[in-house]
Design an enzyme around this catalytic site. Structure first.
Site, short mmCIF file in Angstrom:
data_model
loop_
_atom_site.label_atom_id
_atom_site.label_comp_id
_atom_site.label_asym_id
_atom_site.label_seq_id
_atom_site.Cartn_x
_atom_site.Cartn_y
_atom_site.Cartn_z
N VAL A 16 4.11 -9.63 60.41
CA VAL A 16 4.74 -9.06 59.32
C VAL A 16 4.32 -7.51 59.15
O VAL A 16 5.17 -6.59 59.35
CB VAL A 16 4.51 -9.39 57.88
N LYS A 207 6.12 -21.03 46.51
CA LYS A 207 7.24 -20.08 46.54
C LYS A 207 8.36 -20.41 45.16
O LYS A 207 8.65 -19.65 44.52
CB LYS A 207 8.26 -20.25 47.61
N GLY A 304 9.92 -13.93 59.78
CA GLY A 304 10.15 -12.96 61.04
C GLY A 304 9.65 -11.75 60.77
O GLY A 304 9.68 -11.19 59.53
#
Ligand code: NAP
Ligand code: HSE
Length: 430
Positions: A16, A207, A304
């Site tokens: 990241v 989350k 990603g």
């Protein structure tokens, strides 16, 4: 006139962190214009300063001493992209105490310690930004905090774990078995070598704590959640579900019912025509129902380097705006209220059930009567196959109270003609 500068320090420069730097280099001019300042990276904490990195960085910026970032007098913003909870928390606390803004991609940290860190941010008149912590590149935090804030949100349904969505998509579209799909996800780098947090639903649970907190203006702890993952899912269930017009997904659901919350993570069937059924492979999505907007869905890459970096750069621009407007201390999360959590057995749901039974007269009638006695109405019941005197039966109920369904299943399990209850899934019909 010399351009204003914003000093940034990084904690971590892996997938990241490298994505963030790549975007800052790639879109430098636009970022500078939008920030109204030059974004200048002034120190980067890594474990190994000599390791080869995915981005080109002046070697002098690397350090393995966190204090060189946290105590740096010319660092205004600390970007935490190192992961883990204990050390990351210690560093984030020190950054806030040193009056630095914090941006983090760390859902584990925000789900377990978000309330405590937000309190500290308020105390030191700073703020924590965490758009990248859920849904990678999909804007989710900002829409819940701002764009949809004129709504009362009644429900959020998320596909917020890319690994499990990849596995279920492969099983559904290519009739792959669980182990092969998991191995492929690992090979392609979507699933970690130890994917247990993903498969057990914990990653989606962390989350969900973050999203449900924002959607319902409430503190939601991991311990408040009902969590069930997808370990051991059988491709027969996925195939039968498809035949019946449903798609199996791992869903993270938050719902507010009469002022109380029902946050849960579990696999569930959704109609194959539902927008969530079309969210495939490593993609994520969040489907939100608000009393003004109606239904909206956010969709995109859930992880990603560049997608997640895109969310962090957006946070950097928000920090730049906050610094320019000197809005310090506007921590919205400090106004969250505690809400009652509704237990699962009080919720209503439709169910899919597959069982194996002796192939003999009266089995369907007995099942229908047992469910009927518990006030569970059947929507469909079919016999899928019969071999060597054994029948495989699949049924779907109408929406019922969970505790009634469970009571009926407990009775059915004990019937002499029932060999095995293979699987049970909740069905989200709307
Ligand atoms: P990563 O590739 O493993 O990178 C971690 C970085 O942090 C590395 O540069 C590592 O240094 C450094 N680091 C870790 N622990 C350290 C320590 N104790 N002291 C000094 N440096 C340390 O991780 P990532 O995939 O970028 O993920 C970072 C965070 O973003 C995690 O919280 C993750 O959950 C979150 N996230 C990731 C994604 C994704 O697509 N990867 C998406 C959304 C959110 P070395 O390089 O020297 O080892
Ligand atoms: N393990 C996570 C997933 C990565 O599969 O979605 C992003 O948080």
């Amino acid at each position: 006139m010399e351009k204003r500068k914003i000093g940034v320090g990084f904690l971590g420069l892996g997938t990241v962190g490298s994505g963030v730097l790549e975007i800052l280099q790639m879109n430098r001019e636009q970022v500078t214009r939008r920030a109204g300042a030059e974004i200048e990276v002034r120190k980067i904490l890594v474990r190994d300063p000599h390791k080869k990195r995915a981005v080109n960085v002046n070697n002098d910026l690397y350090t393995s001493d966190a204090d060189e970032v946290l105590d740096h007098p010319e660092i205004d913003v600390v970007v935490e992209v190192m992961g883990g909870v204990d050390e990351a928390k210690k560093y984030v606390k020190k950054a806030l105490q040193n009056k630095k803004y914090v941006i983090t991609a760390n859902k584990d940290l925000m789900a377990t310690s978000g309330a405590e860190l937000m309190l500290l941010a308020g105390e030191y008149e700073r703020n924590i930004y965490y758009e990248a912590s859920v849904g990678g590149g999909i804007p989710l935090i900002r829409p819940l905090k701002h764009s949809l804030s004129g709504n009362r949100i009644s429900r959020i349904i998320g596909i917020i774990n890319g690994t499990t969505n990849y596995i279920l998509s492969k099983m559904s579209l290519e009739n792959m078995d669980f182990e092969t799909a998991l191995a492929e996800a690992q090979e392609k780098g979507f699933a970690e070598q130890d994917p247990s947090n993903d498969l057990e639903g914990k990653d989606a649970g962390y989350k969900l704590c973050i999203l449900a907190g924002l959607a319902f203006n409430s503190r939601v702890n991991y311990e408040d959640l009902y969590v069930d993952g997808i370990n051991g899912i059988d491709k027969r269930d996925i195939a039968y579900a498809r035949e019946l017009g449903f798609t199996l997904k791992l869903l993270a659901i938050g719902e507010e019912i009469d002022g109380a919350l029902a946050p849960r993570v579990h696999p569930a069937l959704v109609p194959s025509t539902h927008p969530l059924a079309g969210v495939l492979f490593e993609n994520n999505a969040l489907y939100v129902t608000g009393n003004a907007v109606g239904e909206v869905m956010f969709f995109g890459p859930g992880a990603g380097a560049l997608p997640t970096g895109s969310s962090i750069v957006a946070d950097l621009l928000d920090v730049a705006h906050e610094m320019r407007c000197q809005e310090e201390g506007s921590v919205m999360e400090l106004h969250f209220q505690d809400k009652t959590i509704i237990s699962m057995d009080k919720l209503h749901s439709a169910f899919f059930l597959r069982l194996q039974a002796k192939d003999q007269p009266g089995v369907f009638a007995s099942l229908a009567t047992t469910f009927g006695n518990e006030n569970v109405s059947l929507d469909m019941i079919i016999q899928k196959s019969s071999t060597e005197g054994q029948a495989e039966i699949v049924l779907v109920t109408h929406e019922v109270e969970e505790k009634n369904f469970n009571r009926a299943v407990d009775k059915i399990r004990d019937f002499s003609y029932v060999r095995r209850i293979n699987s049970i899934f909740r069905v989200i019909k709307t």
